[in-house]
Write a protein that holds these residues in place. Structure first.
Motif, mmCIF file in Angstrom:
data_model
loop_
_atom_site.group_PDB
_atom_site.id
_atom_site.type_symbol
_atom_site.label_atom_id
_atom_site.label_comp_id
_atom_site.label_asym_id
_atom_site.label_seq_id
_atom_site.Cartn_x
_atom_site.Cartn_y
_atom_site.Cartn_z
ATOM 1 N N ALA A 85 0.871 -1.018 0.026
ATOM 2 C CA ALA A 85 0.189 0.076 0.078
ATOM 3 C C ALA A 85 1.029 1.307 -0.146
ATOM 4 C CB ALA A 85 -0.877 -0.024 1.413
ATOM 5 N N SER B 150 3.279 -0.469 -3.992
ATOM 6 C CA SER B 150 2.115 -0.282 -4.801
ATOM 7 C C SER B 150 2.172 -0.594 -6.177
ATOM 8 C CB SER B 150 1.360 0.786 -4.364
ATOM 9 O OG SER B 150 1.931 1.956 -4.841
ATOM 10 N N ASP C 146 0.587 -5.005 4.604
ATOM 11 C CA ASP C 146 0.649 -3.549 4.776
ATOM 12 C C ASP C 146 0.089 -3.011 6.084
ATOM 13 O OD1 ASP C 146 1.316 -0.621 4.720
ATOM 14 O OD2 ASP C 146 2.041 -0.879 2.588
ATOM 15 N N LEU D 96 -0.119 0.093 7.030
ATOM 16 C CA LEU D 96 -0.671 1.346 6.640
ATOM 17 C C LEU D 96 -0.026 2.593 7.628
ATOM 18 C CD1 LEU D 96 -4.544 0.729 6.191
ATOM 19 C CD2 LEU D 96 -2.657 0.612 4.612
ATOM 20 N N LYS E 9 -4.568 2.722 1.806
ATOM 21 C CA LYS E 9 -5.243 1.657 1.136
ATOM 22 C C LYS E 9 -5.735 1.772 -0.045
ATOM 23 C CE LYS E 9 -8.987 -1.670 2.415
ATOM 24 N NZ LYS E 9 -9.976 -1.920 3.437
ATOM 25 N N GLN F 210 -4.276 3.066 -2.372
ATOM 26 C CA GLN F 210 -2.933 2.924 -3.470
ATOM 27 C C GLN F 210 -2.895 1.298 -3.716
ATOM 28 O OE1 GLN F 210 -0.551 6.600 -2.237
ATOM 29 N NE2 GLN F 210 0.287 4.734 -1.762
ATOM 30 N N VAL F 211 -3.493 0.506 -2.958
ATOM 31 C CA VAL F 211 -3.592 -0.985 -3.352
ATOM 32 C C VAL F 211 -4.266 -1.162 -4.637
ATOM 33 C CG1 VAL F 211 -4.157 -3.273 -2.675
ATOM 34 C CG2 VAL F 211 -3.305 -1.545 -0.740
ATOM 35 N N PHE G 265 -5.924 -7.427 0.088
ATOM 36 C CA PHE G 265 -5.294 -6.489 0.975
ATOM 37 C C PHE G 265 -5.438 -7.206 2.416
ATOM 38 C CE2 PHE G 265 -5.503 -3.018 3.959
ATOM 39 C CZ PHE G 265 -4.020 -2.739 4.033
ATOM 40 N N GLU H 22 -4.253 -5.851 6.191
ATOM 41 C CA GLU H 22 -3.678 -4.941 7.052
ATOM 42 C C GLU H 22 -2.949 -5.714 8.206
ATOM 43 O OE1 GLU H 22 -4.786 -0.802 9.312
ATOM 44 O OE2 GLU H 22 -6.446 -1.856 8.158
#
Length: 329
Positions: free
Chosen positions: A9, A14, A31, A33, A38, A40-41, A47, A49
């Motif tokens: 991310a 990314s 990621d 963050l 987020k 940019q994923v 995804f 986190e």
């Protein structure tokens, strides 16, 4: 092919995740963050986190997905700040990496791609060539070099294939322009959009070869298909160095404004840092060769769309002695 992209991310991650997806990989992004976003994923990418320091989470992902490749880009890459956050630096950049390497060995990953840094070289070695003996001068560079050595040891002991890239001064779309501790081009752009003067430590004569993201992200993504790259250390990025003063004028021009510069007390940093890329050219061919003016112009158009940003200051400074005044607020 299934690939894990840590830090996906964030800025470089990314872009690498997007290129891997476009190559047909099934991509999982991990990621926390802390420096990424987020949104940019890339689309059609799973995804998760979480942080690479969470050993149980890392183990569960490898068990579930049985990754073919790992692209490890997660790091807190504030090189100058690393002197003052040693424990945080080594926990995230070294111990977190070891969690991934252990899992890669146990689950028989085909290749582990690691983005290191030219910070491993230290000062007084320009142009930096892969055959030089590393002499890192800050905890960030030390942590990166330690991971490089650990990957070499894992290859010798367990047969884990790796590719180590040493990029430098990367900039471009998706960069965290609100981070005041790193990424000088993003800092300049954010300051211009906030109607603030551009701040430069020292006299601005320090030089760097600023590398647009398109000079390295595609090569990093496709490197797993290039057998000549396996178990090699490869410098990657732009060839031509510029002074920070020259950079300030290029960024100002991209925004159509006259440069306003505020010079700050010098900080402890390598004065001149740029690399030789003959090895990368031999393995991958020539990159995109995005000029500084063109790359900064593209990034400026993106920055104007997303607007100025302000990231939260780093709250857990461990050593405050000699901390630059502009980092104390």
């Amino acid at each position: 092919m299934k690939s894990l992209v840590t830090g996906g991310a964030g800025f470089i991650g990314s872009h690498v995740a997007r290129y891997c997806r476009d190559m047909g990989h099934e991509v999982v992004v991990l990621d926390d963050l802390s420096g990424g976003f987020k949104d940019q994923v890339p689309e059609d990418v799973e995804f998760v986190e979480g942080c690479i320091t969470n050993q149980k989470l890392v183990e569960s992902l490898f068990l579930k997905h049985r990754f073919d490749y790992v692209y490890h880009l997660a790091a807190y890459a504030a090189e100058g700040l690393s002197h003052f956050i040693r424990r945080f630096n080594y926990t995230n950049n070294l111990i977190g990496s070891v969690n991934l390497i252990n899992a890669a060995v146990k689950y028989e990953v085909k290749c582990f791609v690691f983005t290191s840094s030219i910070a491993v070289y230290g000062a007084g070695q320009v142009p930096m060539i892969e055959s030089m003996v590393p002499r890192p001068e800050d905890p960030y560079g030390i942590s990166k070099f330690a991971v490089e050595m650990d990957l070499a040891a894992a290859h010798e002991m367990f047969g884990l294939n790796y590719i180590i890239f040493r990029p430098h001064n990367v900039y471009g779309e998706n960069q965290n322009i609100g981070d005041k501790y790193r990424n000088v081009i993003g800092i300049f752009m954010n300051q211009i959009m906030r109607k603030e003067p551009m701040t430069i430590f020292g006299d601005g004569m320090q030089t760097r070869a600023f590398s647009h993201i398109d000079d390295l992200a595609p090569q990093i993504a496709r490197s797993v298909k290039v057998r000549k790259a396996y178990n090699e250390i490869i410098n990657i990025g732009a060839d031509k160095p510029y002074s920070v003063n020259e950079l300030a004028y290029v960024v100002s021009s991209a925004f159509g404004v006259s440069p306003r510069i505020k010079y700050l007390t010098p900080r402890n940093e390598v004065q001149h840092a740029y690399s030789n890329h003959d090895k990368a050219k031999k393995i991958f061919g020539r990159g995109s060769g995005v000029s500084l003016e063109k790359g900064v112009g593209r990034m400026a158009q993106w920055a104007l769309k997303v607007g100025a940003r302000r990231s939260a200051p780093f709250k857990n400074i461990e050593v405050k002695m000699n901390l630059p005044a502009s980092w104390q607020v």
